[in-house]
Enzyme design. Structure first.
Site, mmCIF file in Angstrom:
data_model
loop_
_atom_site.group_PDB
_atom_site.id
_atom_site.type_symbol
_atom_site.label_atom_id
_atom_site.label_comp_id
_atom_site.label_asym_id
_atom_site.label_seq_id
_atom_site.Cartn_x
_atom_site.Cartn_y
_atom_site.Cartn_z
ATOM 1 N N SER A 123 47.218 -34.301 -3.011
ATOM 2 C CA SER A 123 47.570 -33.069 -2.303
ATOM 3 C C SER A 123 48.956 -33.017 -1.689
ATOM 4 O O SER A 123 49.352 -31.963 -1.193
ATOM 5 C CB SER A 123 46.523 -32.775 -1.224
ATOM 6 O OG SER A 123 45.290 -32.447 -1.836
ATOM 7 N N LYS B 199 50.911 -28.076 7.667
ATOM 8 C CA LYS B 199 49.729 -27.675 6.892
ATOM 9 C C LYS B 199 48.643 -27.256 7.860
ATOM 10 O O LYS B 199 48.433 -27.904 8.901
ATOM 11 C CB LYS B 199 49.265 -28.851 6.042
ATOM 12 C CG LYS B 199 48.107 -28.546 5.082
ATOM 13 C CD LYS B 199 47.826 -29.766 4.218
ATOM 14 C CE LYS B 199 46.713 -29.471 3.205
ATOM 15 N NZ LYS B 199 46.453 -30.654 2.347
ATOM 16 N N SER C 80 46.445 -29.754 -2.358
ATOM 17 C CA SER C 80 46.038 -28.694 -1.475
ATOM 18 C C SER C 80 47.105 -28.285 -0.460
ATOM 19 O O SER C 80 46.899 -27.302 0.260
ATOM 20 C CB SER C 80 44.761 -29.095 -0.745
ATOM 21 O OG SER C 80 44.986 -30.255 0.018
#
Lengths: 455, 73
Positions: free
Chosen positions: A174, A72, A150
């Site tokens: 997330s 990420k 996210s």
């Protein structure tokens, strides 16, 4: 991943060839899902060549040796842009790797991409999927389905077979959200299990880093590599983690279900959850449980909003948030100035109450089970709140503010072919238990073996 | 731990806090954005009211331990 690892170890599969395969998929298919920020081709091939040479010399580092992965894009990787999903930070770079990246390199894993994410991990209050300069993350299960966030790219990249595993983060939802919407497995470890050094901070006392992969076993292998104390992160506990796949056939689990936990969920989610509870009786017992009535969401939101307002103080005060993608991210953070210090401290005091109550309950069961998300993937257009979904998320609020581990696994599909999800949430530091429960679930179901049509 | 009597959020509190925020940042926001902030402030105040409604004892400490720092400890 064990199959890949064995093939690599036995030198039937070249880490270089494997890496080139995933690099090609990332470059060709990543844009389809808005999953990728940067393909780290040069670094990946360097790491793959090293892995190949080491294995040829008989120096096998373990099951992640030569395995490609994505990170990420809130994790610093030296010399590579680390954008935090935010347009104003497209060119941001750091000189050193995040601890998680460093540990995966030490395990021999190969970083092939920095993966897309919701800007600033959603901390500015986004209310719709288009909240990243890379565009809305897309689930490979539907052309109009959001990937979740996210950790958007982490979910979609694993689901589309662009990487064998990815690292995501969860402050509140997330990891579990993209795992659910992309039909993959996601592990949110106990807070403090994994060092946050080198990762963007949204909320210092809620942020956790964890893996997304196709199976709970794969997640366990990754957790073993990335967990452990870190002098650079005082919140990283002095505890190592050893993943034991174990024999799922032998163990009996005690599962608890919070009363009303699926109320307000989408019909397909409720139906899949009901079927899952029946299936779980093959693995042990399932009982209804309760927790005291407390304003769980309000406690967690107060902590999250106050800390996020401080974490991004510079961007908010300077007005830089006006350059973010989601329109609501341009102004929503200003409202957080309304959180009074006394109320933030009250939230921290209530947090202690929640932690003790949750632990008292979880001492009696191996895991709480619940839908991974109350709905299937939302469409790419439109605000989330326009959809019928429950306003409160007690499992998410309690689990995240108490720092509890949870695993989300696929458990079905809606009529439109979108995946549904089941979560196992455990006691603090019982990451091994929730992984064992998820592994047992996957030993008697095959949802995790179903993949979207890609090529 | 028990609930206090639950007063509804005082609208004057939200109005006062919104005025403070508008003073600080109003010149950079459109009327529509300010309306969004006003709703956000109302939500924060409502949230805070829920927290205040729960009575705790003096012994209920915040979960944020302070540990004195010493580099060689």
């Amino acid at each position: 991943m064990r199959e890949l690892a064995e093939a690599i170890r036995a030198r039937r599969l070249s880490p270089i060839a494997l890496t080139e395969t995933f690099l090609e998929r990332l470059e060709r298919l990543g844009p389809r899902y808005n999953a990728v920020v940067t393909v780290t081709r040069e670094r990946a091939l360097r790491e793959a060549r090293r892995a190949e040479a080491e294995i040829a010399a008989g120096r096998w580092r373990g099951p992640l040796h030569g395995i490609p992965y994505g990170a990420k894009d809130l994790l610093a990787a030296a010399g590579t842009p680390t954008t935090w999903g935010a347009a104003p930070l497209r060119a941001q770079t750091f000189d050193t790797d995040a601890t998680v990246i460093h540990r995966l390199e030490a395990a021999g894993a190969v970083l092939v991409a920095k993966l897309a994410m919701v800007e600033l991990a959603g901390g500015m209050g986004y209310r719709q999927p288009n909240a990243s300069f890379t565009g809305p993350g897309k689930s490979p299960w539907g052309p109009d389905a959001w990937s979740g966030g996210s950790s958007s790219g982490s979910g979609s990249a694993v689901a589309a077979g662009l990487v064998p595993f990815a690292i995501g983060s969860e402050t509140w939802g997330s990891i579990l959200s993209p795992a659910a919407y992309c039909g993959v497995t996601g592990l949110r470890p106990t807070y403090g299990r994994v060092s946050r050094h080198g990762a963007m901070a949204l909320c210092w006392t809620l942020d956790k880093l964890g893996p997304l992969a196709l199976t709970a076993d794969d997640c366990g292998l990754v957790l073993e590599a990335i967990a452990g104390p870190d002098a650079h992160d005082p919140s990283a506990a002095d505890r190592t983690f050893t993943h034991a796949a174990g024999d799922p056939a032998g163990r009996r689990f005690r599962f608890g279900v919070l009363r009303g936990v699926d109320e307000g969920a989408e019909p397909a989610v409720r139906a899949a959850f009901t079927r899952s509870l029946d299936t779980l009786t093959k693995l042990g017992t399932v009982e209804e449980v309760t927790l005291p009535e407390l304003p769980y969401d309000a406690i967690a939101r107060t902590i999250l909003f106050a800390e996020a307002a401080s974490a991004f103080e510079d961007m908010i005060e300077s007005g830089t948030i006006a350059e973010l993608t989601a329109p609501e991210d341009h102004y929503a953070p200003y409202a957080r100035d309304a959180i009074l210090a006394k109320d933030y401290i009250k939230a921290l005091r209530l947090r202690g109450v929640v932690m003790r109550e949750a632990d008292r309950l979880l001492a009696r069961v191996d895991a709480l089970v619940a839908p991974g998300r109350p709905a299937t993937a939302p469409p790419l257009e439109g605000e989330f709140r326009s959809l019928h979904r429950p306003a409160l998320d007690p499992m998410g609020a309690i689990g995240n503010m108490a720092g509890l581990p949870a695993v989300a696994v696929p458990n079905g599909f809606s009529e439109s072919g979108l995946p549904t999800s089941l979560q196992f949430m455990g006691r603090a530091w019982a990451d091994d238990t929730v992984l064992a429960a998820a592994h047992a679930w996957q030993s008697i179901t095959d949802w995790h073996q179903r993949h979207p049509a890609i090529d | 731990m028990r609930r206090m009597s639950e007063p509804a959020p005082d609208p004057r509190e939200a109005a006062f806090l919104f005025d403070l925020i508008r003073t600080r940042y109003g010149n950079r926001l459109t009327p529509e954005q300010l309306e969004g902030v006003r709703r956000g402030v109302a939500a924060v105040v409502a949230q805070s009211a829920l927290l205040r409604a729960v009575r705790l004892s003096n012994a209920d400490e915040p979960v944020q331990r302070f540990v004195p720092f010493r580099a060689d400890a």
